[in-house]
Design a protein around this motif. Structure first.
Motif, PDB file in Angstrom:
ATOM      1  N   PRO A  90       0.814  -1.215   0.000  1.00 58.96           N
ATOM      2  CA  PRO A  90       0.000   0.000   0.000  1.00 58.96           C
ATOM      3  C   PRO A  90       0.851   1.270   0.000  1.00 58.96           C
ATOM      4  N   GLU A  91       2.045   1.190   0.577  1.00 58.48           N
ATOM      5  CA  GLU A  91       2.932   2.367   0.602  1.00 58.48           C
ATOM      6  C   GLU A  91       3.365   2.770  -0.805  1.00 58.48           C
ATOM      7  N   ARG A  92       3.502   1.794  -1.682  1.00 58.47           N
ATOM      8  CA  ARG A  92       3.905   2.088  -3.069  1.00 58.47           C
ATOM      9  C   ARG A  92       2.781   2.803  -3.798  1.00 58.47           C
ATOM     10  N   LEU A  93       1.540   2.335  -3.609  1.00 57.55           N
ATOM     11  CA  LEU A  93       0.401   3.023  -4.217  1.00 57.55           C
ATOM     12  C   LEU A  93       0.258   4.424  -3.625  1.00 57.55           C
ATOM     13  N   ASP A  94       0.457   4.553  -2.314  1.00 60.22           N
ATOM     14  CA  ASP A  94       0.391   5.873  -1.675  1.00 60.22           C
ATOM     15  C   ASP A  94       1.400   6.829  -2.302  1.00 60.22           C
ATOM     16  N   GLU A  95       2.624   6.345  -2.478  1.00 63.90           N
ATOM     17  CA  GLU A  95       3.693   7.189  -3.030  1.00 63.90           C
ATOM     18  C   GLU A  95       3.326   7.662  -4.433  1.00 63.90           C
ATOM     19  N   ALA A  96       2.834   6.733  -5.260  1.00 61.49           N
ATOM     20  CA  ALA A  96       2.493   7.073  -6.643  1.00 61.49           C
ATOM     21  C   ALA A  96       1.344   8.083  -6.683  1.00 61.49           C
ATOM     22  N   ALA A  97       0.271   7.801  -5.935  1.00 61.83           N
ATOM     23  CA  ALA A  97      -0.883   8.701  -5.931  1.00 61.83           C
ATOM     24  C   ALA A  97      -0.505  10.070  -5.385  1.00 61.83           C
ATOM     25  N   ARG A  98       0.354  10.083  -4.365  1.00 57.58           N
ATOM     26  CA  ARG A  98       0.773  11.363  -3.774  1.00 57.58           C
ATOM     27  C   ARG A  98       1.579  12.189  -4.780  1.00 57.58           C
ATOM     28  N   ARG A  99       2.438  11.525  -5.543  1.00 59.70           N
ATOM     29  CA  ARG A  99       3.232  12.275  -6.538  1.00 59.70           C
ATOM     30  C   ARG A  99       2.323  12.904  -7.593  1.00 59.70           C
ATOM     31  N   VAL A 100       1.357  12.125  -8.084  1.00 55.26           N
ATOM     32  CA  VAL A 100       0.443  12.654  -9.110  1.00 55.26           C
ATOM     33  C   VAL A 100      -0.379  13.805  -8.537  1.00 55.26           C
ATOM     34  N   ALA A 101      -0.939  13.612  -7.344  1.00 50.39           N
ATOM     35  CA  ALA A 101      -1.762  14.653  -6.729  1.00 50.39           C
ATOM     36  C   ALA A 101      -0.939  15.902  -6.442  1.00 50.39           C
ATOM     37  N   THR A 102       0.296  15.713  -5.967  1.00 48.33           N
ATOM     38  CA  THR A 102       1.165  16.859  -5.668  1.00 48.33           C
ATOM     39  C   THR A 102       1.440  17.680  -6.919  1.00 48.33           C
ATOM     40  N   MET A 103       1.728  16.981  -8.011  1.00 51.01           N
ATOM     41  CA  MET A 103       1.988  17.704  -9.264  1.00 51.01           C
ATOM     42  C   MET A 103       0.763  18.500  -9.699  1.00 51.01           C
ATOM     43  N   MET A 104      -0.414  17.914  -9.569  1.00 48.38           N
ATOM     44  CA  MET A 104      -1.618  18.611 -10.013  1.00 48.38           C
ATOM     45  C   MET A 104      -2.028  19.727  -9.041  1.00 48.38           C
ATOM     46  N   VAL A 105      -1.724  19.574  -7.750  1.00 50.12           N
ATOM     47  CA  VAL A 105      -1.911  20.691  -6.815  1.00 50.12           C
ATOM     48  C   VAL A 105      -1.029  21.864  -7.242  1.00 50.12           C
ATOM     49  N   TRP A 106       0.236  21.546  -7.563  1.00 48.89           N
ATOM     50  CA  TRP A 106       1.174  22.579  -8.028  1.00 48.89           C
ATOM     51  C   TRP A 106       0.663  23.232  -9.311  1.00 48.89           C
ATOM     52  N   GLN A 107       0.178  22.407 -10.235  1.00 50.26           N
ATOM     53  CA  GLN A 107      -0.363  22.943 -11.487  1.00 50.26           C
ATOM     54  C   GLN A 107      -1.543  23.869 -11.196  1.00 50.26           C
ATOM     55  N   GLY A 108      -2.416  23.459 -10.272  1.00 49.68           N
ATOM     56  CA  GLY A 108      -3.568  24.276  -9.929  1.00 49.68           C
ATOM     57  C   GLY A 108      -3.170  25.597  -9.286  1.00 49.68           C
ATOM     58  N   ARG A 109      -2.132  25.577  -8.471  1.00 48.10           N
ATOM     59  CA  ARG A 109      -1.689  26.796  -7.789  1.00 48.10           C
ATOM     60  C   ARG A 109      -1.030  27.783  -8.735  1.00 48.10           C
ATOM     61  N   ARG A 110      -0.589  27.294  -9.897  1.00 47.79           N
ATOM     62  CA  ARG A 110       0.019  28.213 -10.866  1.00 47.79           C
ATOM     63  C   ARG A 110      -1.018  29.178 -11.438  1.00 47.79           C
ATOM     64  N   GLY A 111      -2.295  28.863 -11.206  1.00 46.17           N
ATOM     65  CA  GLY A 111      -3.362  29.745 -11.676  1.00 46.17           C
ATOM     66  C   GLY A 111      -3.735  29.450 -13.104  1.00 46.17           C
ATOM     67  N   PRO A 112      -4.879  29.980 -13.538  1.00 44.62           N
ATOM     68  CA  PRO A 112      -5.327  29.713 -14.904  1.00 44.62           C
ATOM     69  C   PRO A 112      -4.392  30.354 -15.936  1.00 44.62           C
ATOM     70  N   ALA A 113      -4.011  29.574 -16.922  1.00 38.76           N
ATOM     71  CA  ALA A 113      -3.158  30.103 -17.995  1.00 38.76           C
ATOM     72  C   ALA A 113      -4.024  30.901 -18.966  1.00 38.76           C
ATOM     73  N   ALA A 114      -3.438  31.937 -19.534  1.00 40.07           N
ATOM     74  CA  ALA A 114      -4.197  32.816 -20.431  1.00 40.07           C
ATOM     75  C   ALA A 114      -4.509  32.130 -21.755  1.00 40.07           C
ATOM     76  N   GLY A 115      -3.528  31.417 -22.299  1.00 38.41           N
ATOM     77  CA  GLY A 115      -3.722  30.795 -23.602  1.00 38.41           C
ATOM     78  C   GLY A 115      -3.675  31.824 -24.721  1.00 38.41           C
ATOM     79  N   ILE A 116      -3.546  31.326 -25.935  1.00 37.88           N
ATOM     80  CA  ILE A 116      -3.516  32.184 -27.120  1.00 37.88           C
ATOM     81  C   ILE A 116      -4.409  31.564 -28.180  1.00 37.88           C
ATOM     82  N   PRO A 117      -4.940  32.373 -29.088  1.00 42.51           N
ATOM     83  CA  PRO A 117      -5.882  31.840 -30.084  1.00 42.51           C
ATOM     84  C   PRO A 117      -5.228  30.826 -31.018  1.00 42.51           C
ATOM     85  N   ALA A 118      -6.031  29.889 -31.494  1.00 46.47           N
ATOM     86  CA  ALA A 118      -5.563  28.895 -32.468  1.00 46.47           C
ATOM     87  C   ALA A 118      -4.991  29.599 -33.689  1.00 46.47           C
TER      88      ALA A 118
END
Length: 477
Positions: free
Chosen positions: A314-342
């Motif tokens: 279970p510790e291995r699954l915890d580690e993997a899930a925590r890494r993915v969640a941590t990255m996406m928390v970081w992505q979320g904290r970066r704020g919404p990106a403005a983007g540019i038109p196609a």
């Protein structure tokens, strides 16, 4: 999180067709990390162009499904958009030449600008992850899979441009993924079909294939993809994506981010490890995110079952899930990106091609054709694009020197001028007195070629890989 929620957090599935509601329901039921969009999921207008509003609506629905549990981080909405041959989204988004263009152009700032432009156009469509750039080091003609997807045959150049492209993507608000560790450019089989074997020892890999990954890790890359490549020096007969010594080697380079497998439905894995077993093996080995299992429900059940049986700690699954969640928390904290038109990065794409076009043999100055030109070869649409570009450059069509276009996997066919549209090494056997490497088949790439043929521009690119006896680095000063 429950075991079921953690198991979902490490799975990034695909779906077939356009049934978005069914896929959203699967994401909610299995608590999945998000989704990857493939070509058959992309809505298109009657002309075959991407329906940008429709794509954004699909991605918004999938993103909603990923947070149905109340997770305080965004789901991962991903795509394969490298430029060149590997794209899921075409016009009206900017068309990009093959990534080998960056190695040929040799302009780190331009590579960063391209990464930011390519990624910036994905943001308004709802994407926050792109499985690019490819930081494999190609070995040349014996490389059947990567070719011009690689930026260069020089590890140092791939390192510089891989980091630059990734930094551009991050600046645009999109998570990059460097791939395919431990190196797919120096094996002779295609892992989409079978399991390639990498014969090199660890020291050789460190000095060549791993250099770009080491540079990306030092620069703080959030994700590294492992490839389906067997490395006997690490673990004989086992795909790197399922091999504990491979993940140990990756972590040994200092990587602390998310290790994601290449698609688990590819031939190199799916034939040998069916029914969810690949997902469990990858987690056991050290993967954090499992991309495109052939059957995501089976994979989820297998992970939950493996934890309950004790075969997956279970510790291995915890580690993997925590890494993915941590990255996406970081992505979320970066704020919404403005983007540019196609389509708004078209000028950057044009500059890349104009900077990359390379004279392999022939004169460096003056017109290469006397005001008129004929064309042969190429793939679907190549000749039409060439003819339109020639007309824009003021060249008449139907007489004069014969320009032969060599597309992906093509061979020399003679002519007065031969042009490689993809990797440059098919020019090796060409008897043509003038040989040019273009690394792209966009309208802008053909405009760059036509400008050189007409003598309206020089060809500033340098060969990023040898062409027979013509060494890498060859080109006009």
């Amino acid at each position: 999180m429950t075991t079921e929620e953690k198991a979902g957090q490490v799975l990034l599935p695909f779906f077939t067709g356009k049934d978005v509601e069914a896929h959203a329901a699967t994401i909610e039921r299995l608590h999945l990390a998000g989704s990857i969009i493939m070509g058959d999921n992309v809505p298109r207008d009657p002309q075959g162009r991407v329906d940008a509003a429709g794509m954004a609506a699909i991605n918004q629905r999938l993103a909603q499904a990923t947070v149905a549990d109340g997770d305080p981080w965004p789901g991962m909405i991903a795509v394969d958009q490298e430029g060149g041959l590997v794209v899921r989204l075409g016009t009206p988004l900017t068309e990009w030449p093959a990534p080998m263009s960056y190695g040929a152009a040799g302009n780190e700032g331009l590579t960063r600008e391209a990464g930011q432009g390519l990624a910036g156009e994905l943001v308004p469509l709802g994407f926050n992850t792109d499985f690019a750039p490819d930081t494999d080091v190609t070995m040349g003609p014996k490389d059947p899979t990567i070719g011009a997807r690689a930026m260069s045959a020089d590890p140092a150049a791939v390192a510089v441009h891989g980091v630059a492209f990734s930094q551009g993507m991050l600046a645009a608000g999109v998570l990059p993924v460097v791939k395919h560790f431990p190196g797919h450019g120096s094996v002779t089989a295609d892992s989409h079909l079978s399991l390639p074997v990498q014969p090199a020892g660890v020291e050789e890999l460190r000095g060549r294939d791993w250099k770009p990954f080491q540079a990306a890790i030092a620069a703080g890359t959030p994700m590294v993809m492992t490839g389906h490549i067997a490395v006997p020096a690490l673990e004989p007969g086992v795909p790197a994506s399922l091999s504990a010594p491979t993940y140990a080697a990756l972590r040994g380079l200092g990587f602390k981010g998310v290790a994601v497998t290449d698609a688990l439905n590819m031939g190199a894995v799916a034939k040998q490890y069916p029914s969810g077993s690949a997902a469990v093996m990858a987690l056991q080995a050290g993967a954090d995110l499992l991309l495109m299992p052939a059957d995501v429900s089976q994979a989820h059940a297998a992970i939950v079952g493996a934890v309950k049986s004790g075969s997956l700690p279970p510790e291995r699954l915890d580690e993997a899930a925590r890494r993915v969640a941590t990255m996406m928390v970081w992505q979320g904290r970066r704020g919404p990106a403005a983007g540019i038109p196609a389509g708004s990065s078209a000028a950057v794409s044009a500059r890349v091609s104009a900077s990359a076009v390379t004279v392999v043999s022939g004169p460096c100055t003056g017109p290469l054709v006397p005001g008129a030109v004929r064309v042969a070869g190429g793939g679907p649409g190549d000749r039409e694009r060439f003819e339109a570009a020639a007309a824009r450059a003021g060249l008449a069509l139907g007489s004069g020197p014969l320009v032969n276009l060599i597309g992906f996997g093509g061979r020399p066919a003679g002519g007065d001028i031969e042009v490689a549209l993809d990797a440059p090494w098919p020019l090796q056997g060409s008897p043509a007195p003038v040989r040019l490497a273009l690394y792209g088949r966009t309208d802008a790439a053909f405009d760059a070629l036509a400008a050189v043929l007409a003598g309206k521009a020089t060809a500033p690119g340098k060969l990023p890989a040898a062409v027979g006896s013509v060494p890498a680095g060859t080109g006009c000063a």
